[in-house]
Design a protein around this motif. Structure first.
Motif, PDB file in Angstrom:
ATOM      1  N   ALA A  55     -13.870  -8.270   0.083  1.00  0.00           N
ATOM      2  CA  ALA A  55     -14.673  -7.350   0.888  1.00  0.00           C
ATOM      3  C   ALA A  55     -15.979  -7.963   1.386  1.00  0.00           C
ATOM      4  O   ALA A  55     -16.567  -7.463   2.349  1.00  0.00           O
ATOM      5  N   ARG A  56     -16.456  -9.033   0.747  1.00  0.00           N
ATOM      6  CA  ARG A  56     -17.714  -9.634   1.144  1.00  0.00           C
ATOM      7  C   ARG A  56     -17.602 -11.088   1.590  1.00  0.00           C
ATOM      8  O   ARG A  56     -18.599 -11.703   1.946  1.00  0.00           O
ATOM      9  N   THR A  57     -16.374 -11.646   1.589  1.00  0.00           N
ATOM     10  CA  THR A  57     -16.243 -13.077   1.846  1.00  0.00           C
ATOM     11  C   THR A  57     -15.154 -13.356   2.865  1.00  0.00           C
ATOM     12  O   THR A  57     -14.069 -12.772   2.808  1.00  0.00           O
ATOM     13  N   ILE A  58     -15.445 -14.265   3.787  1.00  0.00           N
ATOM     14  CA  ILE A  58     -14.456 -14.733   4.745  1.00  0.00           C
ATOM     15  C   ILE A  58     -14.239 -16.224   4.528  1.00  0.00           C
ATOM     16  O   ILE A  58     -15.050 -16.903   3.900  1.00  0.00           O
ATOM     17  N   VAL A  59     -13.129 -16.723   5.065  1.00  0.00           N
ATOM     18  CA  VAL A  59     -12.883 -18.164   5.059  1.00  0.00           C
ATOM     19  C   VAL A  59     -12.612 -18.600   6.490  1.00  0.00           C
ATOM     20  O   VAL A  59     -11.941 -17.897   7.254  1.00  0.00           O
ATOM     21  N   VAL A  76     -12.945  -8.114  11.822  1.00  0.00           N
ATOM     22  CA  VAL A  76     -13.887  -7.019  11.582  1.00  0.00           C
ATOM     23  C   VAL A  76     -13.925  -6.765  10.081  1.00  0.00           C
ATOM     24  O   VAL A  76     -12.897  -6.452   9.468  1.00  0.00           O
ATOM     25  N   GLN A  77     -15.113  -6.899   9.495  1.00  0.00           N
ATOM     26  CA  GLN A  77     -15.245  -6.750   8.044  1.00  0.00           C
ATOM     27  C   GLN A  77     -16.681  -6.397   7.684  1.00  0.00           C
ATOM     28  O   GLN A  77     -17.623  -6.985   8.212  1.00  0.00           O
ATOM     29  N   ALA A  78     -16.832  -5.446   6.756  1.00  0.00           N
ATOM     30  CA  ALA A  78     -18.137  -5.085   6.193  1.00  0.00           C
ATOM     31  C   ALA A  78     -19.162  -4.769   7.276  1.00  0.00           C
ATOM     32  O   ALA A  78     -20.334  -5.136   7.174  1.00  0.00           O
ATOM     33  N   GLY A  79     -18.722  -4.066   8.333  1.00  0.00           N
ATOM     34  CA  GLY A  79     -19.636  -3.703   9.403  1.00  0.00           C
ATOM     35  C   GLY A  79     -19.992  -4.830  10.331  1.00  0.00           C
ATOM     36  O   GLY A  79     -20.884  -4.704  11.181  1.00  0.00           O
ATOM     37  N   ARG A  80     -19.299  -5.957  10.208  1.00  0.00           N
ATOM     38  CA  ARG A  80     -19.536  -7.119  11.057  1.00  0.00           C
ATOM     39  C   ARG A  80     -18.305  -7.427  11.906  1.00  0.00           C
ATOM     40  O   ARG A  80     -17.170  -7.232  11.461  1.00  0.00           O
ATOM     41  N   VAL A  81     -18.543  -7.936  13.098  1.00  0.00           N
ATOM     42  CA  VAL A  81     -17.490  -8.533  13.917  1.00  0.00           C
ATOM     43  C   VAL A  81     -17.738 -10.032  13.902  1.00  0.00           C
ATOM     44  O   VAL A  81     -18.778 -10.497  14.379  1.00  0.00           O
ATOM     45  N   ILE A 121     -17.716 -17.950   3.423  1.00  0.00           N
ATOM     46  CA  ILE A 121     -19.023 -17.479   3.879  1.00  0.00           C
ATOM     47  C   ILE A 121     -19.175 -16.001   3.545  1.00  0.00           C
ATOM     48  O   ILE A 121     -18.228 -15.217   3.706  1.00  0.00           O
ATOM     49  N   ASP A 122     -20.377 -15.604   3.095  1.00  0.00           N
ATOM     50  CA  ASP A 122     -20.673 -14.194   2.867  1.00  0.00           C
ATOM     51  C   ASP A 122     -20.707 -13.479   4.213  1.00  0.00           C
ATOM     52  O   ASP A 122     -21.466 -13.861   5.109  1.00  0.00           O
ATOM     53  N   SER A 123     -19.856 -12.458   4.373  1.00  0.00           N
ATOM     54  CA  SER A 123     -19.728 -11.817   5.679  1.00  0.00           C
ATOM     55  C   SER A 123     -20.952 -10.991   6.067  1.00  0.00           C
ATOM     56  O   SER A 123     -21.184 -10.751   7.256  1.00  0.00           O
TER      57      SER A 123
END
Length: 382
Positions: A195-199, A147-152, A210-212
């Motif tokens: 805060a804006r990137t996942i791996v 869960v990050q930046a309003g996304r699941v 990827i930009d979340s």
């Protein structure tokens, strides 16, 4: 719904061992785990929470991890329920799936997230256990969501990354990774870089940043290389979650390497041949790796120099290692939780849970353990 040919880890090991055998009669030799070494003055852990749920198949390497948020422990039963506990008191229990659950739970932003083998992702209210929404992925969900930046954000077993709005469950974006057609049954979970990137990691030895919010890729890099000749020998799955340690990304791969990648330069700093299907641990400028043969190895984070190697736990199906206070902890096939001096690799203690340890994590200086037999427990230092 799985499009890749998935094989259990134990079958891959056996198949690799039999490659090149010309005899018509093959006698399977059972590998015996090393006996437990005697400890002089053993340190032990204190259990502070335990709950038994349904067991999972020995052939299916599911890691049904627990999670915690605001002092509440959240767990799932593979048969389809999610529950919340405050201390020993059960606050609620909700059946969310008639098709079972397979992913481990994630608790964040007032939600509890879990998935199943039918590709369904469930969001439950942390406070009440009320189901908020259900989303559909293109394949089985066998790793926890992020869960990050309003996304699941969750990954289907076919290599597709999905992002859903955390409030409504509406699909925000998807990203299809290139995966191997033949791989182990396992999937690394998505991990936050910032805060804006996942791996995310794949079965063919690649990692993607990827930009979340948008799903736009920011990096693609190979971190594991295969030198095998057969399909089995070429497996280089990254099934253990990557670890972000400052500017570095650390990954393990099956029949591949432990690799440290500089995220800013997008270049490999160092890489050493190991085989591991579990998450590495990084602490005090050291990288700790539990190998598939039971060797436990420590490397210098910045140089890759091997600092020590412990071979006392050979063939004991080690879990991922984690740091708990001053000690490194790793679980094994008999439910033993081994305490290890991280500077020397020396075994300094042990405690016991029930069943093969599949997942360890540390939250607020407490050890969260889950086993194949469904023993879910929380431990702390004595």
């Amino acid at each position: 719904m799985d499009t890749k040919y998935k094989i259990p880890f134990a079958l891959a090991i056996l198949s690799a061992a039999l490659m090149g055998c010309s005899s018509n009669k093959i006698k399977e030799e059972k590998i015996k785990p090393n006996p437990l070494p005697k400890l002089a003055q053993a340190t032990s852990l204190v259990p502070v929470f335990s709950q038994n749920v349904s067991s999972t198949s020995e052939e299916d390497p599911l890691r049904l991890r627990l999670d915690s948020d605001n002092g509440v422990i959240f767990l799932l039963d593979p048969k389809g329920t999610v529950a919340a506990y405050k201390g020993k008191q059960r606050l609620w229990e909700t059946r969310v799936s008639k098709n079972g659950l397979s992913s481990g739970v994630t608790a964040a932003d007032g939600l509890v997230i879990a998935g199943n083998k039918k590709g369904q992702l469930f969001a439950v209210d942390q406070a009440t256990g009320e189901q908020k929404w259900v989303a559909q992925l293109s394949g089985a969900v066998i790793s926890p969501a992020l869960v990050q930046a309003g996304r699941v954000i969750a990954i289907a077993n076919d290599g597709t990354v999905f992002a859903f709005d955390e409030s409504t469950g509406q699909q925000a974006w998807t990203y299809k990774m290139t995966n191997a057609a033949f791989s182990l049954r396992g999937q690394a979970a998505p991990v936050s870089i910032d805060a804006r990137t996942i791996v995310v990691a794949t079965s063919n030895g690649y990692v993607y940043a990827i930009d979340s919010l948008t799903g736009i890729p920011r990096m693609q890099r190979r971190v594991a290389v295969s030198e095998g000749h057969s399909d089995i020998q070429r497996l280089v799955d990254i099934d253990g979650d990557p670890v972000v340690a400052g500017q570095y990304l650390v990954t393990n791969s099956f029949q591949g390497q432990v690799t440290v990648l500089d995220l800013a330069a997008q270049q490999v700093v160092w890489s050493e041949d190991v085989s591991s299907i579990t998450r590495p641990e990084v602490a005090d400028n050291k990288v700790f790796v539990a190998q598939t043969d039971g060797k436990l190895t420590a490397y210098d984070l910045t140089t890759g120099q091997q600092l020590w190697q412990n071979e006392q736990l050979l063939n004991r199906n080690l879990s991922n290692p984690v740091m708990l206070g001053q000690n490194l902890v790793v679980g094994d096939l008999d439910g033993m939780l081994h305490l290890i001096n991280p500077d020397s690799g020396q075994l300094v203690g042990r405690s016991k849970t029930s069943g093969e340890v599949r997942s360890l994590r540390v939250i607020d200086q407490q050890l969260y353990a889950s086993t194949r037999k469904g023993a879910l427990s929380v431990w702390q230092n004595r």
